[in-house]
Design a protein around this motif. Sequence first.
Motif, mmCIF file in Angstrom:
data_model
loop_
_atom_site.group_PDB
_atom_site.id
_atom_site.type_symbol
_atom_site.label_atom_id
_atom_site.label_comp_id
_atom_site.label_asym_id
_atom_site.label_seq_id
_atom_site.Cartn_x
_atom_site.Cartn_y
_atom_site.Cartn_z
ATOM 1 N N TRP A 1 4.121 -7.128 5.014
ATOM 2 C CA TRP A 1 5.096 -6.047 4.836
ATOM 3 C C TRP A 1 6.427 -6.375 5.492
ATOM 4 O O TRP A 1 7.487 -6.095 4.947
ATOM 5 C CB TRP A 1 4.552 -4.703 5.338
ATOM 6 C CG TRP A 1 4.344 -4.639 6.825
ATOM 7 C CD1 TRP A 1 3.203 -4.952 7.508
ATOM 8 C CD2 TRP A 1 5.308 -4.258 7.801
ATOM 9 N NE1 TRP A 1 3.399 -4.799 8.860
ATOM 10 C CE2 TRP A 1 4.687 -4.376 9.064
ATOM 11 C CE3 TRP A 1 6.639 -3.842 7.745
ATOM 12 C CZ2 TRP A 1 5.346 -4.090 10.255
ATOM 13 C CZ3 TRP A 1 7.290 -3.555 8.941
ATOM 14 C CH2 TRP A 1 6.647 -3.669 10.174
ATOM 15 N N LEU A 2 6.403 -6.985 6.666
ATOM 16 C CA LEU A 2 7.632 -7.316 7.370
ATOM 17 C C LEU A 2 8.326 -8.518 6.711
ATOM 18 O O LEU A 2 9.551 -8.514 6.518
ATOM 19 C CB LEU A 2 7.337 -7.613 8.846
ATOM 20 C CG LEU A 2 8.543 -7.923 9.727
ATOM 21 C CD1 LEU A 2 9.549 -6.765 9.709
ATOM 22 C CD2 LEU A 2 8.079 -8.206 11.158
ATOM 23 N N SER A 3 7.550 -9.511 6.330
ATOM 24 C CA SER A 3 8.105 -10.683 5.653
ATOM 25 C C SER A 3 8.766 -10.286 4.346
ATOM 26 O O SER A 3 9.884 -10.717 4.029
ATOM 27 C CB SER A 3 7.001 -11.710 5.381
ATOM 28 O OG SER A 3 6.401 -12.134 6.576
ATOM 29 N N LYS A 4 8.082 -9.449 3.576
ATOM 30 C CA LYS A 4 8.614 -9.014 2.280
ATOM 31 C C LYS A 4 9.834 -8.121 2.468
ATOM 32 O O LYS A 4 10.792 -8.199 1.705
ATOM 33 C CB LYS A 4 7.528 -8.289 1.476
ATOM 34 C CG LYS A 4 7.954 -7.895 0.089
ATOM 35 C CD LYS A 4 8.297 -9.121 -0.761
ATOM 36 C CE LYS A 4 8.698 -8.704 -2.162
ATOM 37 N NZ LYS A 4 9.651 -9.645 -2.742
ATOM 38 N N SER A 5 9.811 -7.283 3.463
ATOM 39 C CA SER A 5 10.954 -6.398 3.719
ATOM 40 C C SER A 5 12.216 -7.202 4.010
ATOM 41 O O SER A 5 13.276 -6.965 3.409
ATOM 42 C CB SER A 5 10.668 -5.476 4.904
ATOM 43 O OG SER A 5 9.571 -4.649 4.642
#
Length: 145
Positions: A51-55
Amino acid sequence: MAVAESGADAEIKKLGLFQQLFRFVAIGGFCALIDAGTYSVLLGVLGWPTWLSKSISFILGTTASYLINRKFTFSGASTGNSTAKAGAFAIVYTTTFFVNMGSNELLCRIFEAREAWQFGLFWVIAQGLGTLINFVMLKWVVFRD
């Protein structure tokens, strides 16, 4: 007093829907490399959560896409109320962010992604959804002629 159009603005006004779509997809391909590269480094190399990488990767890729498309794809970018366009941009990209990031995360969880090809496939699906939403909303809402 009327202001003469710049050469770039006049060229963009001449573009039809398919030419705009072609430019949007070509520019999107370049910006997708920014997104995918960032996602791969943050997820695969640094081990950050999906989720953080994609964000973060989404924010970098779509910011580049907005800036380049505004200049080379949509004629309505240089006309109208810039404050209203900024507000519309914020709404479109906030919506797209949640669709893109959410669909990626959902697919990773549903299919219990562990393999690199799964993360890649789900990234492509999320990117496709985001691209579709972005083109439609930028063309007919944010940068409408």
